[in-house]
Design a protein around this motif. Structure first.
Motif, mmCIF file in Angstrom:
data_model
loop_
_atom_site.group_PDB
_atom_site.id
_atom_site.type_symbol
_atom_site.label_atom_id
_atom_site.label_comp_id
_atom_site.label_asym_id
_atom_site.label_seq_id
_atom_site.Cartn_x
_atom_site.Cartn_y
_atom_site.Cartn_z
ATOM 1 N N ASP A 174 0.856 -1.185 0.000
ATOM 2 C CA ASP A 174 0.000 0.000 0.000
ATOM 3 C C ASP A 174 0.898 1.243 0.000
ATOM 4 O O ASP A 174 2.109 1.140 -0.069
ATOM 5 C CB ASP A 174 -0.905 -0.024 1.233
ATOM 6 C CG ASP A 174 -1.695 -1.341 1.311
ATOM 7 O OD1 ASP A 174 -1.855 -2.003 0.262
ATOM 8 O OD2 ASP A 174 -2.131 -1.705 2.421
ATOM 9 N N SER A 222 -1.783 -5.956 -0.194
ATOM 10 C CA SER A 222 -2.073 -6.297 1.198
ATOM 11 C C SER A 222 -3.446 -6.964 1.259
ATOM 12 O O SER A 222 -4.285 -6.773 0.375
ATOM 13 C CB SER A 222 -2.063 -5.041 2.056
ATOM 14 O OG SER A 222 -3.069 -4.163 1.607
ATOM 15 N N LEU A 223 -3.696 -7.734 2.307
ATOM 16 C CA LEU A 223 -4.980 -8.437 2.443
ATOM 17 C C LEU A 223 -6.153 -7.463 2.332
ATOM 18 O O LEU A 223 -7.159 -7.761 1.686
ATOM 19 C CB LEU A 223 -5.036 -9.169 3.794
ATOM 20 C CG LEU A 223 -4.150 -10.414 3.908
ATOM 21 C CD1 LEU A 223 -4.089 -10.889 5.351
ATOM 22 C CD2 LEU A 223 -4.649 -11.533 2.992
ATOM 23 N N ASP A 224 -6.010 -6.293 2.920
ATOM 24 C CA ASP A 224 -7.118 -5.327 2.933
ATOM 25 C C ASP A 224 -7.436 -4.760 1.560
ATOM 26 O O ASP A 224 -8.601 -4.558 1.225
ATOM 27 C CB ASP A 224 -6.787 -4.142 3.858
ATOM 28 C CG ASP A 224 -6.928 -4.531 5.311
ATOM 29 O OD1 ASP A 224 -7.408 -5.650 5.590
ATOM 30 O OD2 ASP A 224 -6.539 -3.718 6.162
ATOM 31 N N LEU A 225 -6.414 -4.456 0.788
ATOM 32 C CA LEU A 225 -6.651 -3.755 -0.482
ATOM 33 C C LEU A 225 -6.638 -4.677 -1.691
ATOM 34 O O LEU A 225 -6.909 -4.244 -2.807
ATOM 35 C CB LEU A 225 -5.611 -2.643 -0.666
ATOM 36 C CG LEU A 225 -5.637 -1.514 0.373
ATOM 37 C CD1 LEU A 225 -4.720 -0.368 -0.064
ATOM 38 C CD2 LEU A 225 -7.049 -0.976 0.586
ATOM 39 N N TYR A 281 -3.705 -13.307 11.392
ATOM 40 C CA TYR A 281 -4.250 -12.643 10.208
ATOM 41 C C TYR A 281 -5.363 -13.438 9.544
ATOM 42 O O TYR A 281 -5.820 -13.083 8.458
ATOM 43 C CB TYR A 281 -3.137 -12.366 9.185
ATOM 44 C CG TYR A 281 -2.038 -11.498 9.736
ATOM 45 C CD1 TYR A 281 -2.297 -10.163 10.090
ATOM 46 C CD2 TYR A 281 -0.746 -11.980 9.910
ATOM 47 C CE1 TYR A 281 -1.295 -9.342 10.611
ATOM 48 C CE2 TYR A 281 0.260 -11.176 10.432
ATOM 49 C CZ TYR A 281 -0.021 -9.869 10.784
ATOM 50 O OH TYR A 281 0.968 -9.084 11.298
ATOM 51 N N GLN A 308 -8.666 -11.494 8.762
ATOM 52 C CA GLN A 308 -8.402 -10.551 7.679
ATOM 53 C C GLN A 308 -8.287 -11.298 6.342
ATOM 54 O O GLN A 308 -8.786 -10.832 5.319
ATOM 55 C CB GLN A 308 -7.061 -9.869 7.975
ATOM 56 C CG GLN A 308 -7.048 -8.362 7.824
ATOM 57 C CD GLN A 308 -5.666 -7.808 8.204
ATOM 58 O OE1 GLN A 308 -5.017 -8.314 9.128
ATOM 59 N NE2 GLN A 308 -5.236 -6.798 7.496
ATOM 60 N N SER A 329 -10.565 -11.116 2.868
ATOM 61 C CA SER A 329 -9.837 -10.497 1.759
ATOM 62 C C SER A 329 -10.432 -10.884 0.402
ATOM 63 O O SER A 329 -10.907 -12.008 0.207
ATOM 64 C CB SER A 329 -8.366 -10.927 1.812
ATOM 65 O OG SER A 329 -7.671 -10.431 0.687
ATOM 66 N N LYS A 330 -10.414 -9.932 -0.538
ATOM 67 C CA LYS A 330 -10.873 -10.203 -1.902
ATOM 68 C C LYS A 330 -9.743 -10.654 -2.816
ATOM 69 O O LYS A 330 -9.897 -10.671 -4.053
ATOM 70 C CB LYS A 330 -11.515 -8.940 -2.467
ATOM 71 C CG LYS A 330 -12.785 -8.524 -1.728
ATOM 72 C CD LYS A 330 -13.336 -7.210 -2.269
ATOM 73 C CE LYS A 330 -14.598 -6.809 -1.501
ATOM 74 N NZ LYS A 330 -14.857 -5.350 -1.639
#
Lengths: 355, 355, 355
Positions: free
Chosen positions: A224, B32-35, B49, B52, B56-57
Motif C-alpha cells: 500500500d 495487502s490483504l485489505d486492499l 491474520y 483478515q 480479503s478479496k
C-alpha cells in the motif's frame, strides 16, 4: 533583500487591518524589533515585548488595539486582531519570488511527460516517462523526477530533490532541497542468516498544502502507499518510513523519525527529534515533546514525554547509576514497607506509653 | 503499477511452492490483504491474520499448509513453508525494473574511467579519473563519482548520490538517493583554541550485497578505511563516522549514528535512532532497542536498551524531577537502612513482648 | 593513494620538528601504527601506544622527545612537542588536491555573477544572479548556488550542495556534499486549525574557516540572519534552525539539532545527537555529552548531560517501569521520613534501655 516598496495604507489593507499615522509611509521590508530601521515594519505580539517595541526604530508596527495604546513612542501602526498572522501574511509580500518561466534548455524531459505551460523547469532537471507537472509549479535545478511521478499546481520543488516511487503530489506543496520522496522502504525478510530484499511496490501520496523540509527521506510503501494528508508540515532531516500515514495539519519538527506502518492522527505536533516505533496508532490532537521515544499507541489526545532532564555531568552520573539500580529497587514495595514500619513504630510507641 | 501478468502455477514454481486452485489464474500484482482485488496475490504469515485473510478479496493467497486448511473462503493458494520469504521473492517479479542501457549523452566521464558495456549511466552523471563501473550496474541521473572510486557489478546507485574518498564498492550493492559515501571524516586537532583540520587519507570499503538508504553519510577513514562488510543493510539518514567497521549482515535502522573507530560485530540489529560512541566494540549478535545510547563496549550477545518510557507530560515532569533527585538519594544504601531499621523494629517488638 | 614522496628531513622541517635517523628516507604516506609499512610515517601520541609503536613496521615515527627514548626498535623519527598536531599538518602534504581550474563548459552561470579567475566551477554547477565566488574556491559538480549567494576565497563546496537564501560565506570555508544552506526556516503561524507559512526573509551568515559536514540543513533566518561565527566546525546530518547563532570555534558532532533562535557561545562542544530547544542561550565553554536534550539555558561553563545509561533490556525494563513510578514516589520526602523513623526507633531503643 528586496527593493519593492509598499505604503502603510496598502499593507494595512492586505491584512484587513486599520492603519494609524502616515498613510503614504513607504516601507521596504519587515524586520525584527531590534534591527528594524525607519523603512521597516515590525510586529508586536504580546505585552512582554512592549519595552523592546518602545525602543525599536521601526517605521511602523503591527499591533493589537490594546498594545497600540501602550506604545507612546510610535505613531505609525497597523492594528489587527492577530499581529503574528498579519506578519505571516506580509512576509509573502516582501518575499523575492522565483519569476522564471518555461523550460530551461538543459532539462531532460521524456516525451511522454506532460508539463503545464506556466510551470518552470530549471537547469539539469531530469523528468521521466509519464510524469505530470501542474500549472505554475516551479521545479528548481537538478531535480530528478522519476517515471510516473505526478505533481500538482503551484508547487515548489527545490534543487536536488529526488522524486521517485511513482509518488503523487497535490497542489501548493513545497518540498525543500535535497529531500528524497518515494525511495525504497527498508523491507527485508530474514532467512538463514541473510536479509532478503523485499522490492517495494507501493507509492507515496501527498495531499494539498503539504510542506516538507530539506534532507528528508519519505519512503514508498511496501504494497500500500505511504500517505501525508492535506496540510501536513514537516521540518528538515525527518524520516518517514514505508506505509506511515500522517493526518491533516499534523506538524513534525526537525529530526523526527516515524517507523513503518505507524498511523499518526490529525492536528498532532511532534517536537524535534521525536522517534515513533512502527505499527502503532497515535490519536488526533496529540503533542509529543522533544526527543521523546514513543513505543506504544496513544489513544487519548494530550501531551506526552519521555527522557530525562539535563544536569551537570557529575550529578547526572550519580543519577544515572541510580537509574540502573532502580532495576533492583522495588520502589512501590519500598513505599509499602516504609508505611508498614511506620505503623509498627507507632504501635510500639503507643504501647510503650501505655505501660 | 505494472501490467505484466503471471499465472498462479508459474508464480508457485518461482517460490518452489505448491499451487492449489486454478492453475492459469492471471495475477497482475501483489497487494495487502485489505486492499487486494481479484487480480492480486496476498500473503498470510500467521494465525492472527486469519480473519483478515478470510475477508480479503485477493484472487490468491500465499500460505503455509496449516493456514490453508483454515481459509475456507478461498480456493487459490500457493503453499510454502515461509510465506513472508515467498512474498519477498515475488516482489522482484512485479517490480518495475530500470531497463535503460548505455551511457546518456549528457554524462561526463573521464577518459581514464572504465565503464562496463552493460552498465547504465544516467543523465548528468559525472565520473572522474580512474573510476570503474561494473557490468549491469545502474547509475541514475546526477550521481557524482569522484576520482578513483570503483563500483562492482549489478549495483544500483540512485540519483544525487555522491561517491568520493576513493570508495570501493562490491557487487549487488544498492545505494539510495542523496547519500554521501567517502566524505571527509570529522577529524580536527585542537591547538591553541582552534581546530586544525586533519585531511582524511583513508577510504571506504563496501562489501557485496550491501544496502544503504537515502540521505546517509558514510565518511572515509582518517588513515585506515571505514568498512562495511558483506550483507550489511542500512536505512535512511544514518551516520557512519570515519574508521567504523560493521560486520556482515548487521542491520542499522533509520537515524542511527555510529561515532569514529567503533567496531560493530556480525548479525547485529540496531533499531531506529540508536547512537554509539566512538572507539568501542560491540560483539556479534547484539540487538539494541530504539534510540538507545551506547557508551561502552558490549562483549556479550543479547539485547540492550537505554532511555525512559513515555508518560503523559505532567507525571513525566514529576518523574523527571525525581530522576534529578536520584543524584542525592543513595538508593542501595537506602535499601540497607530500611532493612536495618526493620531488624531494629523487630528486635524492639520481640524484646517488648518478652517483658 | 598518492605517489608523491617526501624525505624525512623535509617533513620534519614542515612541522618545525627535529629529525633523527636517515635524513633522505623517502616517505610516501601516513599510516596507522598497525598498518604502516617501510614507506610510511606514523605518529605516537601517548605512552599507552608504546607497545604498538615498538611493533610497528613504520619507516619513521612522529614522537615527543620522551617517547623517542622508549622506542628502541626504531631509528627514524620526527620529534615535536605535539605529535598529533604535527600529524594533522602532514595530512595536508599527502592529501590529493583538486587541481582543476577554470569553469567547466557545462556550468550554467548567470551573466551578473562574478567568478574569480582562479576559482574552479565543476560540471553542471548552476549559479544564479549576482552571486560571487572568490579566488581559489572550488565548486564541485552539481552544486546549486541560488541568486545573491556570496562565497569567499579558498573555499571548498562539494557536490550536490544547495546554497540558497542569499547566504554569505567567508574564506576557507568547507561545505561537504549534499548539504543545504539557506533553506526556508520552519515558520508557520497557526490560525483556525491551519498552518500559515511565514516566508523567511533573513539569510545565513557564515564566517571564515567554518567547516560543515555532509547532509546538513542550515536554514535562513525569519527576519534576522542565522549566524555561524569564525572557526565553527560541524559534522554530518546536523540541523541548524532559523536564527540560531553559534559562537567562534564551537564544535557540533554528527546528528545534533539546534532549534530556532537559540544562541550557543564560543568554544562549546556538543557531542553527537545532542538536541537543543529553541530560544535559549548557552554560555561559552560548555560541553554537552552525547544525545543530551537541552531544554533550558546554560549560564555557566561546564559539562552537562541527560539520558540514561545502557542496560541489558530485561533489567532496563524494570528500571524503566520504576522511572514511571517515580512520578508517585516522593523521593526526598521519603528520605526525610526514613530519617524521622530512625530517630523514633533510636528514641524507643534508648528509652527502653533506661527502663
Amino acid at each position: 533583500m528586496n527593493h519593492r516598496q509598499f505604503c502603510l495604507e496598502d499593507l494595512a489593507r492586505l491584512v484587513q487591518g486599520e492603519f494609524f499615522g502616515q498613510s503614504d509611509l513607504q516601507l521596504e521590508g519587515l524586520a525584527s524589533l531590534d534591527l528594524a530601521q525607519a523603512r521597516h515594519l515590525a510586529f508586536v505580539n504580546a505585552d512582554k515585548y512592549l519595552d523592546q517595541a518602545q525602543a525599536s526604530k521601526a517605521g511602523a508596527l503591527i499591533v493589537t488595539a490594546s498594545l497600540k495604546n501602550q506604545l507612546s513612542n510610535h505613531h505609525n501602526f497597523i492594528v489587527v486582531a492577530n499581529p503574528y498572522l498579519a506578519f505571516a501574511i506580509l512576509t509573502h509580500v516582501f518575499e523575492k519570488k522565483c519569476e522564471q518561466k518555461g523550460i530551461e534548455d538543459t532539462a531532460q524531459i521524456h516525451p511522454s511527460a506532460i508539463i503545464a505551460q506556466s510551470a518552470y523547469i530549471g537547469h539539469y532537471v531530469v523528468i521521466g516517462e509519464k510524469c505530470i507537472v501542474g500549472e505554475q509549479t516551479i521545479i528548481q535545478s537538478h531535480v530528478k523526477i522519476d517515471h510516473d511521478v505526478e505533481i500538482g499546481q503551484q508547487c515548489f520543488i527545490d534543487s536536488h530533490v529526488t522524486l521517485t516511487g511513482e509518488t503523487k503530489i497535490g497542489n501548493r506543496v513545497r518540498i525543500h532541497a535535497n529531500t528524497v520522496i518515494g525511495g525504497e522502504g527498508f523491507g527485508f525478510a530474514p532467512y538463514q542468516g541473510k536479509w532478503h530484499r523485499i522490492a517495494q511496490l507501493g507509492s507515496v501520496k501527498i495531499g494539498h498544502d503539504v510542506r516538507i523540509g530539506s534532507n528528508c527521506s519519505i519512503d514508498r510503501g511496501a504494497l500500500d502507499d505511504t500517505i501525508l494528508e492535506d496540510g501536513v508540515i514537516i521540518d528538515n532531516l525527518v524520516q518517514i518510513a514505508h506505509n506511515v500515514k500522517i493526518g491533516t495539519h499534523t506538524a513534525l519538527a526537525a529530526k523526527c523519525g516515524i517507523a513503518g506502518s505507524t498511523i499518526i492522527g490529525k492536528n498532532c505536533v511532534l517536537a524535534g527529534g521525536v522517534g515513533v516505533v512502527g505499527h502503532i496508532n497515535i490519536a488526533d490532537n496529540v503533542t509529543i515533546t522533544g526527543m521523546s521515544m514513543v513505543t506504544k499507541s496513544i489513544s487519548e489526545a494530550g501531551s506526552y514525554s519521555s527522557g530525562t532532564p539535563m544536569l551537570e555531568s557529575l550529578p547526572w552520573k550519580r543519577a544515572a547509576i541510580r537509574f540502573k539500580q532502580l532495576a533492583d529497587v522495588p520502589l512501590t514495595q519500598l513505599l509499602k514497607r516504609i508505611d508498614h514500619m511506620q505503623t509498627q513504630i507507632e504501635s510500639l510507641e503507643s504501647t510503650f506509653k501505655r505501660k
